[in-house]
Motif scaffolding. Structure first.
Motif, PDB file in Angstrom:
ATOM      1  N   SER A 346      18.824  -1.443 -44.125  1.00  0.00           N
ATOM      2  CA  SER A 346      19.090  -0.726 -42.874  1.00  0.00           C
ATOM      3  C   SER A 346      17.830  -0.099 -42.301  1.00  0.00           C
ATOM      4  N   VAL A 347      16.822   0.121 -43.142  1.00  0.00           N
ATOM      5  CA  VAL A 347      15.556   0.658 -42.669  1.00  0.00           C
ATOM      6  C   VAL A 347      14.614  -0.469 -42.247  1.00  0.00           C
ATOM      7  N   LEU A 348      14.595  -1.537 -43.032  1.00  0.00           N
ATOM      8  CA  LEU A 348      13.656  -2.627 -42.780  1.00  0.00           C
ATOM      9  C   LEU A 348      14.119  -3.571 -41.683  1.00  0.00           C
ATOM     10  N   GLN A 349      15.432  -3.702 -41.520  1.00  0.00           N
ATOM     11  CA  GLN A 349      15.989  -4.588 -40.499  1.00  0.00           C
ATOM     12  C   GLN A 349      17.048  -3.834 -39.690  1.00  0.00           C
ATOM     13  N   PRO A 350      16.633  -2.812 -38.951  1.00  0.00           N
ATOM     14  CA  PRO A 350      17.612  -1.930 -38.306  1.00  0.00           C
ATOM     15  C   PRO A 350      18.498  -2.626 -37.284  1.00  0.00           C
ATOM     16  N   GLU A 351      17.974  -3.565 -36.543  1.00  0.00           N
ATOM     17  CA  GLU A 351      18.772  -4.196 -35.487  1.00  0.00           C
ATOM     18  C   GLU A 351      19.938  -4.984 -36.081  1.00  0.00           C
ATOM     19  N   ILE A 352      19.653  -5.841 -37.039  1.00  0.00           N
ATOM     20  CA  ILE A 352      20.718  -6.633 -37.661  1.00  0.00           C
ATOM     21  C   ILE A 352      21.659  -5.719 -38.440  1.00  0.00           C
ATOM     22  N   SER A 353      21.081  -4.718 -39.094  1.00  0.00           N
ATOM     23  CA  SER A 353      21.884  -3.788 -39.879  1.00  0.00           C
ATOM     24  C   SER A 353      22.921  -3.074 -39.018  1.00  0.00           C
ATOM     25  N   LEU A 354      22.527  -2.635 -37.833  1.00  0.00           N
ATOM     26  CA  LEU A 354      23.464  -1.947 -36.944  1.00  0.00           C
ATOM     27  C   LEU A 354      24.525  -2.899 -36.406  1.00  0.00           C
ATOM     28  N   GLN A 355      24.160  -4.149 -36.187  1.00  0.00           N
ATOM     29  CA  GLN A 355      25.154  -5.133 -35.761  1.00  0.00           C
ATOM     30  C   GLN A 355      26.231  -5.317 -36.833  1.00  0.00           C
ATOM     31  N   LEU A 356      25.797  -5.408 -38.085  1.00  0.00           N
ATOM     32  CA  LEU A 356      26.752  -5.539 -39.184  1.00  0.00           C
ATOM     33  C   LEU A 356      27.607  -4.283 -39.330  1.00  0.00           C
ATOM     34  N   ARG A 357      26.986  -3.125 -39.160  1.00  0.00           N
ATOM     35  CA  ARG A 357      27.736  -1.865 -39.237  1.00  0.00           C
ATOM     36  C   ARG A 357      28.823  -1.805 -38.178  1.00  0.00           C
ATOM     37  N   ASP A 358      28.458  -2.131 -36.949  1.00  0.00           N
ATOM     38  CA  ASP A 358      29.431  -2.061 -35.850  1.00  0.00           C
ATOM     39  C   ASP A 358      30.552  -3.077 -36.035  1.00  0.00           C
ATOM     40  N   ARG A 359      30.202  -4.236 -36.556  1.00  0.00           N
ATOM     41  CA  ARG A 359      31.231  -5.247 -36.828  1.00  0.00           C
ATOM     42  C   ARG A 359      32.201  -4.751 -37.896  1.00  0.00           C
ATOM     43  N   LYS A 360      31.665  -4.118 -38.922  1.00  0.00           N
ATOM     44  CA  LYS A 360      32.512  -3.586 -39.989  1.00  0.00           C
ATOM     45  C   LYS A 360      33.422  -2.480 -39.462  1.00  0.00           C
ATOM     46  N   LEU A 361      32.869  -1.555 -38.688  1.00  0.00           N
ATOM     47  CA  LEU A 361      33.686  -0.457 -38.156  1.00  0.00           C
ATOM     48  C   LEU A 361      34.739  -0.956 -37.183  1.00  0.00           C
ATOM     49  N   LYS A 362      34.417  -1.998 -36.433  1.00  0.00           N
ATOM     50  CA  LYS A 362      35.408  -2.586 -35.537  1.00  0.00           C
ATOM     51  C   LYS A 362      36.571  -3.171 -36.337  1.00  0.00           C
ATOM     52  N   ALA A 363      36.243  -3.815 -37.449  1.00  0.00           N
ATOM     53  CA  ALA A 363      37.296  -4.382 -38.295  1.00  0.00           C
ATOM     54  C   ALA A 363      38.157  -3.287 -38.924  1.00  0.00           C
ATOM     55  N   LEU A 364      37.546  -2.145 -39.230  1.00  0.00           N
ATOM     56  CA  LEU A 364      38.282  -1.040 -39.854  1.00  0.00           C
ATOM     57  C   LEU A 364      39.045  -0.191 -38.850  1.00  0.00           C
ATOM     58  N   ALA A 365      38.763  -0.370 -37.567  1.00  0.00           N
ATOM     59  CA  ALA A 365      39.344   0.502 -36.538  1.00  0.00           C
ATOM     60  C   ALA A 365      40.861   0.476 -36.548  1.00  0.00           C
ATOM     61  N   SER A 366      41.457  -0.662 -36.876  1.00  0.00           N
ATOM     62  CA  SER A 366      42.923  -0.777 -36.848  1.00  0.00           C
ATOM     63  C   SER A 366      43.572  -0.350 -38.159  1.00  0.00           C
ATOM     64  N   VAL A 367      42.774  -0.009 -39.141  1.00  0.00           N
ATOM     65  CA  VAL A 367      43.326   0.416 -40.433  1.00  0.00           C
ATOM     66  C   VAL A 367      43.633   1.907 -40.361  1.00  0.00           C
ATOM     67  N   PRO A 368      44.875   2.315 -40.633  1.00  0.00           N
ATOM     68  CA  PRO A 368      45.228   3.731 -40.492  1.00  0.00           C
ATOM     69  C   PRO A 368      44.552   4.600 -41.534  1.00  0.00           C
ATOM     70  N   GLY A 369      44.430   5.872 -41.188  1.00  0.00           N
ATOM     71  CA  GLY A 369      43.841   6.843 -42.099  1.00  0.00           C
ATOM     72  C   GLY A 369      42.824   7.707 -41.387  1.00  0.00           C
ATOM     73  N   GLU A 370      42.845   8.984 -41.706  1.00  0.00           N
ATOM     74  CA  GLU A 370      41.874   9.897 -41.104  1.00  0.00           C
ATOM     75  C   GLU A 370      40.497   9.746 -41.716  1.00  0.00           C
ATOM     76  N   THR A 371      40.414   9.074 -42.859  1.00  0.00           N
ATOM     77  CA  THR A 371      39.154   8.946 -43.588  1.00  0.00           C
ATOM     78  C   THR A 371      38.914   7.499 -43.967  1.00  0.00           C
ATOM     79  N   ILE A 372      37.650   7.088 -43.895  1.00  0.00           N
ATOM     80  CA  ILE A 372      37.219   5.810 -44.460  1.00  0.00           C
ATOM     81  C   ILE A 372      36.610   6.109 -45.821  1.00  0.00           C
ATOM     82  N   VAL A 373      36.973   5.343 -46.826  1.00  0.00           N
ATOM     83  CA  VAL A 373      36.407   5.547 -48.157  1.00  0.00           C
ATOM     84  C   VAL A 373      35.673   4.290 -48.598  1.00  0.00           C
ATOM     85  N   SER A 374      34.713   4.492 -49.471  1.00  0.00           N
ATOM     86  CA  SER A 374      33.971   3.382 -50.049  1.00  0.00           C
ATOM     87  C   SER A 374      33.570   3.779 -51.461  1.00  0.00           C
TER      88      SER A 374
END
Length: 420
Positions: A346-374
């Motif tokens: 995420s530091v060395l390849q910030p542009e691609i890293s943010l694209q992957l992050r946004d894609r992941k959060l978009k996929a999680l957007a429809s999953v219910p819950g006030e908290t995301i856990v990992s």
């Protein structure tokens, strides 16, 4: 205004990194440029040099040609990526990678993080996202009870400074199940950071140091006796420590010890099957006081790559937390994909890293819950930079439930973990 200007200048050079050197291509400048390149090597011959604002490294190959050591630094990984593609002299080190592999595992990381948290409101947004808010006092509350059963835990190199509550929550949950958590103070980075950044020998030395630190507890040579497992609550570290046996198989002094360390290593989720029964009793305290059966708490779950792919652990968090009052669901699509953190990616390849992050959060957007856990600090920190929902380790949520369900046994508010 000063910080806004700094951020805008950083963005300016990041966006133009690959076209920036076009300014040097003008025909009328070639004679002067050639003269300067010829003049530069002798100015730094035999010297150890820190180059500030390296940019795309246009001058670095000439200036560093006769230097003894050259550390090239720049705030923008985009410009340093252009510099990295050049034929640089062997003495040149690029600071983003060097600072990551030397800075993150360093003992100086935690005080540096504390300093960053003090000035966090003043930081540019890009840097502010990398600095989580200061942890509460609860994050340093450690159990004081002693148990016959003991496990060893790796505190990690960045986790104590960035998100210390993950470690203390792990110890509190295990304590509630009758297991004492001990640590070895001399242990540090698991070795992944240096190894992944190309410093293979440095990574192996980190592994050897950890084995030396853990061995007395593995062999039962301390007052704590022998531990039954080495527990990892960061799946990236767990994936690495489970490979110690392979990584050090060539080392006659460490091969056998490394194999044993790997065999003892477990991700925290691997302990869940035996934790369920005692934790169910602890969580039932509310119902024993006459309260109604609580509804399952929905949680959106991102399984880290290092857990589901590297360690091949799938479904355990969801299955066993369901028995403890949680409804844990992954995204309907892309749950197998990386979130973009990937250690230092995420530091060395910030542009691609943010694209992957946004894609992941978009996929999680429809999953219910006030908290995301990992289950990995890198994933948690990275996802939080783009999420309005809090992102936490699942053990922190479980710890909160235990705290709410019962009166906690006495714990010293600033108790340090039991160590050698």
């Amino acid at each position: 205004m000063e910080h806004a200007t700094e951020a805008s200048m950083q963005a300016y050079y990041a966006e133009r990194a690959r076209e920036y050197e076009a300014v040097y291509a003008k025909p009328e400048r070639q004679a002067d440029l050639a003269a300067i390149k010829a003049w530069l090597p002798a100015q730094f011959a035999g010297r150890r040099v820190l180059e500030v604002a390296t940019g795309t490294g246009y001058w670095t190959p000439s200036a560093a040609a006769q230097a003894t050591e050259w550390l090239a630094t720049d705030i923008n990984p985009e410009t340093l990526a252009v510099a990295r593609a050049k034929a640089l002299p062997p003495c040149v080190r690029l600071a983003v990678r060097w600072l990551l592999k030397e800075g993150l595992p360093s003992a100086a990381f935690e005080p540096a993080m504390k300093l960053g948290q003090m000035v966090r409101p003043l930081l540019p947004s890009a840097l502010k996202a990398k600095v989580p808010p200061k942890a509460s006092k609860e994050a340093h509350r450690w159990p004081t009870r002693h148990h016959e059963r003991k496990v060893l835990m790796l505190m990690g190199c960045v986790q104590p400074g960035m998100m210390p509550n993950i470690n203390s929550a792990t110890a509190r949950v295990l304590d509630a199940a009758g297991i004492q958590t001990v640590v070895a103070d001399e242990a540090g980075c698991c070795g992944a950071i240096r190894a992944h950044l190309g410093d293979q020998e440095g990574g192996l030395n980190d592994m050897r140091r950890n084995i030396d630190a853990w061995w007395p507890l593995v062999e039962g040579l301390t007052a704590h006796g022998a531990v039954e497992a080495i527990v990892m609550n960061a799946s990236g570290c767990g994936a690495t420590v489970k490979e110690y046996g392979h990584a050090l198989a060539h080392d006659p002094d460490y091969a056998d010890k490394a194999q044993r360390i790997s065999a003892l290593t477990k991700d925290l989720s691997e302990l869940l099957p035996e934790l369920v029964a005692p934790l169910q009793k602890a969580l039932a305290a509310k119902r024993h006081r006459g309260e109604a059966q609580p509804e399952a708490v929905p949680l959106a779950y991102h399984p880290p790559c290092t857990l589901q792919h590297a360690q091949r652990l799938k479904g355990g968090v969801e299955e066993h937390l369901a028995k403890l009052g949680f409804e844990v669901r992954t995204a309907a699509c892309d749950s197998h994909l990386c979130c973009g953190s990937a250690g230092t990616y995420s530091v060395l390849q910030p542009e691609i890293s943010l694209q992957l992050r946004d894609r992941k959060l978009k996929a999680l957007a429809s999953v219910p819950g006030e908290t995301i856990v990992s289950a990995n600090i890198g994933c948690i920190q990275h996802l939080q930079t783009g999420s309005e929902r809090p992102v936490r380790h699942w053990v922190e949520v479980l710890d909160d439930a235990l705290t709410a369900a019962q009166t906690l046994r006495p714990m010293h508010p600033l108790r340090e973990p039991a160590s050698l």
